[in-house]
Write an enzyme that holds these catalytic residues in place. Sequence first.
Site, short mmCIF file in Angstrom:
data_model
loop_
_atom_site.label_atom_id
_atom_site.label_comp_id
_atom_site.label_asym_id
_atom_site.label_seq_id
_atom_site.Cartn_x
_atom_site.Cartn_y
_atom_site.Cartn_z
N ASP A 34 85.12 73.27 61.14
CA ASP A 34 85.36 74.48 60.35
C ASP A 34 84.22 74.66 59.34
OD1 ASP A 34 88.08 76.24 59.30
OD2 ASP A 34 86.44 75.95 57.88
N ASN A 91 80.91 85.19 53.32
CA ASN A 91 81.12 86.58 53.76
C ASN A 91 81.09 87.53 52.57
OD1 ASN A 91 81.38 86.73 56.53
ND2 ASN A 91 83.54 86.22 56.55
N HIS A 150 79.80 90.66 56.07
CA HIS A 150 80.41 90.19 57.31
C HIS A 150 79.39 90.00 58.43
CE1 HIS A 150 83.83 89.97 60.14
NE2 HIS A 150 84.49 89.64 59.05
N ASP A 209 78.64 86.74 60.60
CA ASP A 209 78.59 86.65 62.07
C ASP A 209 77.35 85.87 62.51
OD1 ASP A 209 80.87 88.03 62.36
OD2 ASP A 209 79.98 89.90 63.07
N GLU A 269 86.39 80.99 61.86
CA GLU A 269 85.20 80.13 61.67
C GLU A 269 85.47 78.72 62.14
OE1 GLU A 269 87.55 80.36 59.69
OE2 GLU A 269 87.38 79.21 57.85
N1 LIG Z 1 81.89 87.24 59.58
C1 LIG Z 1 82.99 86.81 60.14
N2 LIG Z 1 83.97 86.30 59.34
C2 LIG Z 1 85.09 85.84 59.93
C3 LIG Z 1 85.29 85.87 61.31
N3 LIG Z 1 86.51 85.36 61.59
C4 LIG Z 1 87.04 84.99 60.40
N4 LIG Z 1 86.19 85.28 59.40
C5 LIG Z 1 86.35 85.07 57.94
O1 LIG Z 1 86.38 83.68 57.70
C6 LIG Z 1 86.98 83.50 56.42
C7 LIG Z 1 87.82 82.24 56.47
O2 LIG Z 1 88.14 81.93 55.18
P1 LIG Z 1 89.11 80.77 54.78
O3 LIG Z 1 90.04 80.47 55.92
O4 LIG Z 1 89.72 81.16 53.47
O5 LIG Z 1 88.23 79.52 54.63
P2 LIG Z 1 86.87 79.23 53.86
O6 LIG Z 1 86.48 80.32 52.92
O7 LIG Z 1 85.86 78.88 54.91
O8 LIG Z 1 87.22 77.99 53.02
P3 LIG Z 1 87.36 76.52 53.51
O9 LIG Z 1 87.67 76.55 54.98
O10 LIG Z 1 88.50 75.98 52.72
O11 LIG Z 1 86.07 75.83 53.22
C8 LIG Z 1 87.80 84.76 56.13
O12 LIG Z 1 87.20 85.45 55.06
C9 LIG Z 1 87.66 85.59 57.40
O13 LIG Z 1 87.56 86.97 57.14
C10 LIG Z 1 84.25 86.44 62.13
O14 LIG Z 1 84.33 86.52 63.37
N5 LIG Z 1 83.13 86.87 61.50
#
Ligand SMILES: Nc1nc2c(ncn2[C@@H]2O[C@H](COP(=O)(O)OP(=O)(O)OP(=O)(O)O)[C@@H](O)[C@H]2O)c(=O)[nH]1
Length: 391
Positions: free
Chosen positions: A250, A258, A263, A267, A292
Amino acid sequence: MIERFRSLLIPCFIFLASVYGSLYISYLPPLWVALLPWLPVILSVVAVLLAWRFNKGRVLVVICLLLVPKVYGHSSTESVSAYLAVSCFCIALLSFVRERGFFNRFVVNRFLFISMLLAWCYAVDAKWVSFSFLEQPFLSFQITWSTLLLWCVLAISVIVTGCSWWLAGDVFCANALMSIVGLMVMSLFSVSQDQVDLLLSAQCLVWLFFLLMESHRMAYLDELTTLPGRRALNESLLGLSGKYALVMVDVDHFKAFNDTYGHDMGDRVLTHVARQVQRFSYPGRVYRFGGEEFTVIFRAKVLNDIEPILDEVKAQIEDMPVEVYDPKKKKVIETRVTASFGVALSAPGELADAVLIRADKALYQAKRKGRNCIVFSKSTNHRSTKVNGNV
Ligand SMILES: Nc1nc2c(ncn2[C@@H]2O[C@H](COP(=O)(O)OP(=O)(O)OP(=O)(O)O)[C@@H](O)[C@H]2O)c(=O)[nH]1
């Protein structure tokens, strides 16, 4: 490179089988010969319906291009040359046109193009228009300006489609290349209408196969990272048994990333991380779990090496700079991301879903321990928790 050649394999096989079949067409049972004139039409209808279902407008145009000799026959040398030059050139052009779907505002252009094509072939066939350079068969050993011109058109079509297949590794281009070669062989060597029908059917079959592969790609591959997606992972989990390891990866603080860079830059980072995980976790098989998160499956043979492999993946993600546009500084900057890893080794009799849940819990622990580290889950057999990285 292997992927590129693999994209040509089945179209090539269908084409060669049809050429072989056309040489022995007289040995076919009479019923098959009676069905042959209908075969290209039936396969085309199926291909067009599938193209509509999978939203592939370019395939509709290719099928129409292929069907022209079926509509107008091979009535004269002029019409064969006219048809061949136009079809090959248009198929080559299609390799450079972006897929824009089936029924949308671009449908008007598509139908205008097909109508123009049919009108052109009809006009040549009915001798409403006549071009002296088309009057010779293009495989003529007398070199004239007309044969040179036709050969130039065909050579350009083959070269540009071949280059775009080689450079982009695009499966559409691989099929387009096969169609151009198939049309040339058909026009050059087929002597009877049955042979034309057989070779045309093979061309339609090539495109049907393309559509099926596309549907498979859409269902199983993740569009952004091109890794196998969640559906592929679920199917692989069903087939797991014995000793294996599941790893959840992860990206850290991805939401903040982001929010800071946007965004689209997010990506870009996901694609970058996916590439690093895929490249350095070999022979593990990598899937995009969603968002992610990525999942890696390691089979029994490499379980002893799993720790150094994951250390390498972690280090590669951390060390590799990613170029992103910083909207605050209004310029492109280099940044780095890290990732956390949760690992679970299978225990005897444990279901893969349960192993995955343990890997996810280990990932959660890795996040709690400060991120950018690898945590091994406890299992019924493994009572110790092993942590590395900066924890
Ligand atoms: N750009 C982009 N963002 C994505 C995609 N899928 C999910 N996300 C974003 O990934 C982020 C995941 O955030 P969180 O699950 O809060 O986790 P994090 O900010 O990485 O924090 P930790 O995992 O605790 O380190 C969210 O803001 C989603 O919008 C994608 O395909 N593209």
